[in-house]
Design an enzyme around this catalytic site. Structure first.
Site, mmCIF file in Angstrom:
data_model
loop_
_atom_site.group_PDB
_atom_site.id
_atom_site.type_symbol
_atom_site.label_atom_id
_atom_site.label_comp_id
_atom_site.label_asym_id
_atom_site.label_seq_id
_atom_site.Cartn_x
_atom_site.Cartn_y
_atom_site.Cartn_z
ATOM 1 N N GLU A 54 -5.358 -4.628 10.882
ATOM 2 C CA GLU A 54 -4.320 -3.615 11.029
ATOM 3 C C GLU A 54 -4.554 -2.822 12.303
ATOM 4 O O GLU A 54 -5.326 -1.848 12.303
ATOM 5 C CB GLU A 54 -4.341 -2.662 9.831
ATOM 6 C CG GLU A 54 -4.090 -3.337 8.507
ATOM 7 C CD GLU A 54 -3.504 -2.353 7.500
ATOM 8 O OE1 GLU A 54 -2.385 -2.600 7.038
ATOM 9 O OE2 GLU A 54 -4.142 -1.337 7.222
ATOM 10 N N GLY A 92 2.883 -1.067 4.342
ATOM 11 C CA GLY A 92 2.912 0.361 4.023
ATOM 12 C C GLY A 92 4.338 0.809 3.757
ATOM 13 O O GLY A 92 4.878 0.620 2.666
ATOM 14 N N GLY A 93 4.974 1.398 4.779
ATOM 15 C CA GLY A 93 6.309 1.989 4.631
ATOM 16 C C GLY A 93 7.315 1.109 3.900
ATOM 17 O O GLY A 93 8.010 1.566 2.984
ATOM 18 N N GLY A 148 2.605 2.481 10.770
ATOM 19 C CA GLY A 148 3.560 3.568 10.574
ATOM 20 C C GLY A 148 4.283 3.975 11.852
ATOM 21 O O GLY A 148 4.934 5.010 11.897
ATOM 22 N N ASN A 206 0.854 -1.182 0.000
ATOM 23 C CA ASN A 206 0.000 0.000 0.000
ATOM 24 C C ASN A 206 0.897 1.241 0.000
ATOM 25 O O ASN A 206 1.474 1.595 1.017
ATOM 26 C CB ASN A 206 -0.889 -0.030 1.262
ATOM 27 C CG ASN A 206 -1.707 1.233 1.428
ATOM 28 O OD1 ASN A 206 -1.804 2.058 0.501
ATOM 29 N ND2 ASN A 206 -2.304 1.396 2.596
ATOM 30 N N TRP A 207 0.999 1.867 -1.162
ATOM 31 C CA TRP A 207 1.933 3.003 -1.285
ATOM 32 C C TRP A 207 1.390 4.291 -0.674
ATOM 33 O O TRP A 207 2.108 5.268 -0.553
ATOM 34 C CB TRP A 207 2.272 3.245 -2.764
ATOM 35 C CG TRP A 207 3.048 2.147 -3.401
ATOM 36 C CD1 TRP A 207 3.435 0.961 -2.844
ATOM 37 C CD2 TRP A 207 3.550 2.139 -4.744
ATOM 38 N NE1 TRP A 207 4.142 0.213 -3.753
ATOM 39 C CE2 TRP A 207 4.221 0.912 -4.926
ATOM 40 C CE3 TRP A 207 3.495 3.038 -5.810
ATOM 41 C CZ2 TRP A 207 4.838 0.574 -6.130
ATOM 42 C CZ3 TRP A 207 4.099 2.698 -7.006
ATOM 43 C CH2 TRP A 207 4.767 1.479 -7.167
ATOM 44 N N LYS A 208 0.104 4.307 -0.348
ATOM 45 C CA LYS A 208 -0.527 5.532 0.207
ATOM 46 C C LYS A 208 -0.254 6.710 -0.741
ATOM 47 O O LYS A 208 -0.180 6.508 -1.944
ATOM 48 C CB LYS A 208 -0.040 5.771 1.643
ATOM 49 C CG LYS A 208 -0.187 4.503 2.498
ATOM 50 C CD LYS A 208 0.024 4.713 3.958
ATOM 51 C CE LYS A 208 -0.146 3.392 4.703
ATOM 52 N NZ LYS A 208 -0.030 3.517 6.148
ATOM 53 N N GLU A 263 -6.695 4.945 7.878
ATOM 54 C CA GLU A 263 -6.527 6.362 7.521
ATOM 55 C C GLU A 263 -7.796 6.908 6.857
ATOM 56 O O GLU A 263 -8.128 8.080 7.011
ATOM 57 C CB GLU A 263 -5.290 6.529 6.618
ATOM 58 C CG GLU A 263 -4.006 6.358 7.429
ATOM 59 C CD GLU A 263 -2.838 5.770 6.665
ATOM 60 O OE1 GLU A 263 -2.853 5.761 5.421
ATOM 61 O OE2 GLU A 263 -1.895 5.297 7.333
ATOM 62 N N HIS A 310 -9.368 1.314 5.076
ATOM 63 C CA HIS A 310 -8.077 1.510 5.745
ATOM 64 C C HIS A 310 -8.275 2.499 6.902
ATOM 65 O O HIS A 310 -9.080 3.430 6.801
ATOM 66 C CB HIS A 310 -7.045 2.044 4.746
ATOM 67 C CG HIS A 310 -5.668 2.065 5.324
ATOM 68 N ND1 HIS A 310 -5.240 3.050 6.179
ATOM 69 C CD2 HIS A 310 -4.637 1.193 5.215
ATOM 70 C CE1 HIS A 310 -4.001 2.789 6.555
ATOM 71 N NE2 HIS A 310 -3.607 1.665 5.985
ATOM 72 N N SER A 353 3.510 -2.008 10.428
ATOM 73 C CA SER A 353 4.966 -2.095 10.616
ATOM 74 C C SER A 353 5.547 -3.476 10.303
ATOM 75 O O SER A 353 6.437 -3.955 11.013
ATOM 76 C CB SER A 353 5.356 -1.637 12.024
ATOM 77 O OG SER A 353 4.979 -0.281 12.213
HETATM 78 P P1 PGA Z 1 2.943 0.382 7.710
HETATM 79 O O1 PGA Z 1 1.476 0.573 7.099
HETATM 80 O O2 PGA Z 1 3.489 -0.907 7.150
HETATM 81 O O3 PGA Z 1 3.727 1.588 7.263
HETATM 82 O O4 PGA Z 1 2.786 0.327 9.189
HETATM 83 C C1 PGA Z 1 0.582 -0.490 6.934
HETATM 84 C C2 PGA Z 1 -0.691 0.007 6.324
HETATM 85 O O5 PGA Z 1 -1.110 1.124 6.639
HETATM 86 O O6 PGA Z 1 -1.319 -0.676 5.484
#
Ligand code: PGA
Length: 255
Positions: free
Chosen positions: A171, A238-239, A177, A10-12, A100, A98, A217
């Protein structure tokens, strides 16, 4: 039947078109040279890069998905994107709910339920995200929170759904993050609880085949242990999905 593991990036809101194509090219190269397992790899770039990336991965098993979708299929919804549009540029998956989106865009279970239904009827596989905040974990409410997210988000979806047409991602918000990962035991406990709930929502047979991903993470150094838990069927990354080497090491951790 064995559940095929998924590694989803997930590149956001990261990477412009050039950066996106550069990253995909690197990932393709490493996957071709080094990945020997049958992980299902899915990339979730921003909307604007989807069509170009679809072309770039044409002869490659990497799959494509979107980070969000609107609940209607057509109409006067300035700035929004529909399921059929995503299909037309080569998406097969979509992330729905998600944290966010829930937190910054006020998306609630009722709206997410409409999005999930629209995705399924339009032929996209939803990756429905659920997870508790730190406060909910600490005060012990989190089992109820997860249960409500599941039952309200999946309300009215046919019990006959093919298990490959539905993916859940657990999640924990406190792990996204932050560099804090749920322990394998914490994640496994929740995943097995989710599977029990899915058995009631759909059927035990369907629940046994639905993939449940962990997100929060996930890094090259913790992926192998997380993925070895019996109910963890891969990760939503994510990251670490923004660095080709890290993302591919996570793919390799599938075994
Ligand atoms: P993260 O994000 O790996 O940076 O913690 C995961 C996500 O939001 O899908």
């Amino acid at each position: 039947m064995k559940r095929r593991k998924i590694v989803a990036g997930n590149w956001k809101m990261n990477n412009d078109l050039n950066e996106a194509l550069g990253l995909v090219t690197e990932i393709k190269g490493i996957v071709k040279d080094e990945v020997r397992n049958d992980a299902e790899i899915i990339l979730f770039p921003p909307y604007i890069s989807l069509a170009s990336i679809a072309k770039n991965i044409e002869k490659h098993p990497i799959l494509l998905g979107a980070q969000n979708v609107h609940q209607e299929n057509v109409g006067a919804y300035t700035g929004e994107i529909s399921v059929s549009m995503l299909k037309s540029v080569g998406c097969s998956y979509v992330i729905i709910g998600h944290s966010e989106r829930r937190q910054y865009f006020s998306e609630d279970n009722e709206l997410l339920n409409l999005k999930i239904k629209r995705a399924i009827s339009g032929g996209l596989v939803p990756i429905y995200c659920i997870g508790e905040t730190l406060e909910e974990r600490e005060n012990g409410d989190f089992w109820d929170v997860l249960k409500t997210q599941l039952w309200e988000g999946l309300e009215g979806i046919s019990a006959e759904i093919a298990p490959e047409k539905m993916v859940i991602a657990y999640e924990p918000v406190w792990a996204i993050g932050t560099g804090k990962t749920a322990s394998t035991e914490q994640a496994q406990d929740v995943h097995s609880y989710i599977r029990e709930e899915l058995a009631e929502i759909f059927s035990p047979e369907t629940a046994a085949q639905i993939r449940i991903l962990y997100g929060g993470s996930v890094k090259p150094d913790n992926a192998k242990e997380l993925f070895s838990a019996p109910d963890i069927d891969g990760g939503l990354i994510g990251g670490a999905s923004l660095k080709s080497r890290d993302f591919c090491e996570i793919i390799k951790a599938v075994g």
